[in-house]
Design a protein around this motif. Sequence first.
Motif, PDB file in Angstrom:
ATOM      1  N   PRO A 125       0.818  -1.225   0.000  1.00  0.00           N
ATOM      2  CA  PRO A 125       0.000   0.000   0.000  1.00  0.00           C
ATOM      3  C   PRO A 125       0.849   1.271   0.000  1.00  0.00           C
ATOM      4  O   PRO A 125       0.526   2.237  -0.714  1.00  0.00           O
ATOM      5  N   ARG A 126       1.931   1.277   0.776  1.00  0.00           N
ATOM      6  CA  ARG A 126       2.797   2.457   0.815  1.00  0.00           C
ATOM      7  C   ARG A 126       3.467   2.687  -0.532  1.00  0.00           C
ATOM      8  O   ARG A 126       3.602   3.830  -1.000  1.00  0.00           O
ATOM      9  N   GLN A 129       1.092   4.355  -2.878  1.00  0.00           N
ATOM     10  CA  GLN A 129       0.978   5.774  -2.564  1.00  0.00           C
ATOM     11  C   GLN A 129       2.164   6.552  -3.134  1.00  0.00           C
ATOM     12  O   GLN A 129       2.002   7.660  -3.668  1.00  0.00           O
ATOM     13  N   THR A 173      -8.930  -5.833  -2.666  1.00  0.00           N
ATOM     14  CA  THR A 173      -8.026  -5.106  -1.776  1.00  0.00           C
ATOM     15  C   THR A 173      -7.136  -4.162  -2.560  1.00  0.00           C
ATOM     16  O   THR A 173      -6.932  -2.998  -2.174  1.00  0.00           O
ATOM     17  N   ALA A 176      -9.015  -1.116  -3.571  1.00  0.00           N
ATOM     18  CA  ALA A 176      -9.142  -0.173  -2.459  1.00  0.00           C
ATOM     19  C   ALA A 176      -7.826   0.557  -2.205  1.00  0.00           C
ATOM     20  O   ALA A 176      -7.819   1.773  -1.948  1.00  0.00           O
ATOM     21  N   TRP A 177      -6.711  -0.165  -2.264  1.00  0.00           N
ATOM     22  CA  TRP A 177      -5.409   0.474  -2.039  1.00  0.00           C
ATOM     23  C   TRP A 177      -5.120   1.529  -3.096  1.00  0.00           C
ATOM     24  O   TRP A 177      -4.579   2.597  -2.782  1.00  0.00           O
ATOM     25  N   ARG A 179      -7.303   3.304  -4.791  1.00  0.00           N
ATOM     26  CA  ARG A 179      -8.168   4.459  -4.524  1.00  0.00           C
ATOM     27  C   ARG A 179      -7.681   5.227  -3.293  1.00  0.00           C
ATOM     28  O   ARG A 179      -7.696   6.474  -3.280  1.00  0.00           O
ATOM     29  N   ASP A 180      -7.221   4.507  -2.285  1.00  0.00           N
ATOM     30  CA  ASP A 180      -6.680   5.167  -1.092  1.00  0.00           C
ATOM     31  C   ASP A 180      -5.428   5.978  -1.427  1.00  0.00           C
ATOM     32  O   ASP A 180      -5.131   6.975  -0.747  1.00  0.00           O
ATOM     33  N   ALA A 181      -4.686   5.546  -2.452  1.00  0.00           N
ATOM     34  CA  ALA A 181      -3.490   6.277  -2.886  1.00  0.00           C
ATOM     35  C   ALA A 181      -3.837   7.530  -3.686  1.00  0.00           C
ATOM     36  O   ALA A 181      -2.941   8.294  -4.044  1.00  0.00           O
ATOM     37  N   GLY A 182      -5.115   7.727  -3.969  1.00  0.00           N
ATOM     38  CA  GLY A 182      -5.544   8.904  -4.700  1.00  0.00           C
ATOM     39  C   GLY A 182      -5.668   8.712  -6.193  1.00  0.00           C
ATOM     40  O   GLY A 182      -5.805   9.687  -6.938  1.00  0.00           O
TER      41      GLY A 182
END
Length: 207
Positions: A125-126, A129, A173, A176-177, A179-182
């Motif tokens: 995930p990082r 991002q 998953t 979602a990751w 989308r969470d990263a923008g």
Amino acid sequence: MSENGGTGMVQRGYDVLSRHYRDDDAGEGGYAPWLTALKTRIPADGPVLDLGCGCGVPVARSLAAAGHRVTGVDISEVQIERARRLVPAATFRRADATQVEFPPDSFDAVVCLYALIHMPLEEQPRLLQRIAGWLRPSGWLLATTGWDAWTGTEDGWLGGPAAMWWSQADADTYDAWLRDAGLDVVSREFVPEGDSGHALFWARRPA
């Protein structure tokens, strides 16, 4: 096995099995439609990062031949040495993709095919991002991920003398990751392989 141990297995595996995995003159195969689509979506001379570039074939070779400024990163010294020989027009760095750094807004596209799934799950995930930050506005990420969650090893990978390690989440998953990263997830499709397969994502940084 620890995740660091898994990463070490990936490095050793590709050092030993580089040519088992892909020949110097390998064609684009199933990558061809993805690369063709990418070339239509980014500026003709736009900079591209090939993250987990392997020996540079076919992604870096194809994009460099089309006039893109390609930077390739891979953890395997053998793969990087081959890439420098096979794709002299591109720039290659031997580095751990989860640790490498680039300035913000560096690339019109980041390509990460069959590489993210070899990285420690907790780092992924990082990394996504950070990839989002490396992309220019409206830049594209083309990536394959796991379709099903699985972490494990395979001895005698590709019929050779080394093992390989994978660590992947499921496709929802990764969605979602991203989308969470923008990033905007533009499409997701199933790419079959053996008894299962991978997810292919096209994601874009908003303008």
